[in-house]
Design a protein around this motif. Sequence first.
Motif, PDB file in Angstrom:
ATOM      1  N   GLY A 195      27.942  27.614  59.533  1.00 29.33           N
ATOM      2  CA  GLY A 195      27.664  26.388  60.279  1.00 29.33           C
ATOM      3  C   GLY A 195      27.550  26.582  61.778  1.00 29.33           C
ATOM      4  O   GLY A 195      27.587  25.607  62.541  1.00 29.33           O
ATOM      5  N   ARG A 213      25.473  27.206  65.215  1.00 29.11           N
ATOM      6  CA  ARG A 213      24.113  26.863  65.591  1.00 29.11           C
ATOM      7  C   ARG A 213      23.337  28.141  65.929  1.00 29.11           C
ATOM      8  O   ARG A 213      23.850  28.998  66.663  1.00 29.11           O
ATOM      9  CB  ARG A 213      24.108  25.956  66.818  1.00 29.11           C
ATOM     10  N   ARG A 263      35.025  26.933  50.593  1.00 27.57           N
ATOM     11  CA  ARG A 263      33.594  27.031  50.879  1.00 27.57           C
ATOM     12  C   ARG A 263      33.091  28.466  50.729  1.00 27.57           C
ATOM     13  O   ARG A 263      32.039  28.706  50.137  1.00 27.57           O
ATOM     14  CB  ARG A 263      33.316  26.521  52.302  1.00 27.57           C
ATOM     15  N   TRP A 269      29.111  22.725  66.683  1.00 30.20           N
ATOM     16  CA  TRP A 269      27.819  22.309  66.128  1.00 30.20           C
ATOM     17  C   TRP A 269      28.079  21.498  64.876  1.00 30.20           C
ATOM     18  O   TRP A 269      28.592  22.015  63.892  1.00 30.20           O
ATOM     19  CB  TRP A 269      26.977  23.541  65.827  1.00 30.20           C
ATOM     20  N   THR A 270      27.774  20.202  64.926  1.00 29.85           N
ATOM     21  CA  THR A 270      28.093  19.347  63.784  1.00 29.85           C
ATOM     22  C   THR A 270      26.838  18.778  63.136  1.00 29.85           C
ATOM     23  O   THR A 270      26.921  17.962  62.230  1.00 29.85           O
ATOM     24  CB  THR A 270      29.007  18.189  64.208  1.00 29.85           C
ATOM     25  N   GLY A 301      24.894  20.751  61.624  1.00 25.48           N
ATOM     26  CA  GLY A 301      24.673  21.717  60.556  1.00 25.48           C
ATOM     27  C   GLY A 301      25.362  21.290  59.278  1.00 25.48           C
ATOM     28  O   GLY A 301      25.667  20.118  59.090  1.00 25.48           O
ATOM     29  N   PRO A 302      25.629  22.240  58.396  1.00 24.50           N
ATOM     30  CA  PRO A 302      26.181  21.901  57.083  1.00 24.50           C
ATOM     31  C   PRO A 302      27.693  21.646  57.091  1.00 24.50           C
ATOM     32  O   PRO A 302      28.243  21.272  56.072  1.00 24.50           O
ATOM     33  CB  PRO A 302      25.852  23.142  56.250  1.00 24.50           C
ATOM     34  N   VAL A 303      28.371  21.876  58.233  1.00 27.44           N
ATOM     35  CA  VAL A 303      29.830  21.762  58.271  1.00 27.44           C
ATOM     36  C   VAL A 303      30.215  20.585  59.164  1.00 27.44           C
ATOM     37  O   VAL A 303      29.711  20.457  60.288  1.00 27.44           O
ATOM     38  CB  VAL A 303      30.451  23.078  58.809  1.00 27.44           C
ATOM     39  N   SER A 304      31.098  19.726  58.672  1.00 30.51           N
ATOM     40  CA  SER A 304      31.458  18.523  59.435  1.00 30.51           C
ATOM     41  C   SER A 304      32.402  18.883  60.581  1.00 30.51           C
ATOM     42  O   SER A 304      32.992  19.961  60.625  1.00 30.51           O
ATOM     43  CB  SER A 304      32.126  17.505  58.519  1.00 30.51           C
ATOM     44  N   ALA A 351      34.484  22.404  61.627  1.00 37.66           N
ATOM     45  CA  ALA A 351      33.535  23.284  62.306  1.00 37.66           C
ATOM     46  C   ALA A 351      34.237  24.343  63.161  1.00 37.66           C
ATOM     47  O   ALA A 351      35.321  24.124  63.701  1.00 37.66           O
ATOM     48  CB  ALA A 351      32.590  22.465  63.181  1.00 37.66           C
ATOM     49  N   ALA A 393      21.146  23.029  58.531  1.00 33.76           N
ATOM     50  CA  ALA A 393      21.790  23.869  59.552  1.00 33.76           C
ATOM     51  C   ALA A 393      21.325  23.454  60.940  1.00 33.76           C
ATOM     52  O   ALA A 393      21.915  23.837  61.929  1.00 33.76           O
ATOM     53  CB  ALA A 393      21.485  25.320  59.304  1.00 33.76           C
TER      54      ALA A 393
END
Length: 320
Positions: A30, A32, A97, A144-145, A147-150, A154, A316
């Motif tokens: 996740g 960037r 994950r 970086w939120t 992307g796929p991770v909250s 993150a 992503a």
Amino acid sequence: MLTDTPGLHHVTGIVGDAQEAIDFYAGVLGLRLVTQTVNYEDILQHHLYFGDAAGSPGTVLTQFPDPHADPGRIGRPQVASVSFVVPADAIEYWQARLGSRDIAVEGPLERFDERVLRFEDPVGTQLEFVAGPVVDTDDNIVPWTAGPVSEDSAVHGIHGVSLLSVNPYSTASTLETLGFEHEAEYENRIRYRASGTRATAIDILDREAPFGREGPGTLHHVAVRVDGEDDLYEWHDLFAERDYDVSRVKDRHFFHSLYVREPGGVLFELATETDGVAASGETGRPGESLYLPDRFEDDRDLIESQLPELTVPAGADRQR
Ligand code: ZN
């Protein structure tokens, strides 16, 4: 007057396939993809920058994909592993994950007063997630939120690196010269700490290890932050006086830097502080197209024709 480094700037490694690296670092971890550019020493090779939303120094891992190279071997003298900060209650999330993607995870281990997960990227680069009460928190870091991770889970930038040295005493002395202080020891690990609030830990591993070989799966160097270009010239003279193997000051476009191989054999870079290494700041989609400094712009067609086309995985880099 030289001032102590406040912490790490970035860590750079070598991987195999560029798309595989993006799928892993952006798609799974996740981070960037803040900038996709070329190696300024070899413009027919990609250079990928991963980090927080702005690519803030202290959050950045860069990778040189070298798909045709023989695999590297982790050993002395090298940066052996890089660790990232995750929120204290996100360790179980990350364990699940990574596990659900068949990535082998060791831990959580207790180390100093931290909880640590150890795992590898697809080419064997040693990575760690670290959580604990004393891990760095810095308001300048914007995870970086998009992307796929909250946001709850993150990655909050780099925690530190572990070093394998051929002469741990010399490496320790180099760290002290840069402004790191001896903080603690845990098993065969000697921790040095910089004074800042981001990416401040360097551990020297006091254990036997084979000699390393550069290549995919190894980390190439660790960069520490300095204030400005003037400081680099002063550091250059200091290292030259001590007969360290030191480069001239280089223009890395997003920052200026110099490289120094200290007597313990580890390659350090000193790099100037900047707001970020995202090619066009926090907006736009810099990671999705090839960014070239002006001096290479005339050769864009040739360069692009020689490089594989890359895509940022869905989720992503999906929104601003
Ligand atoms: Zn570097």
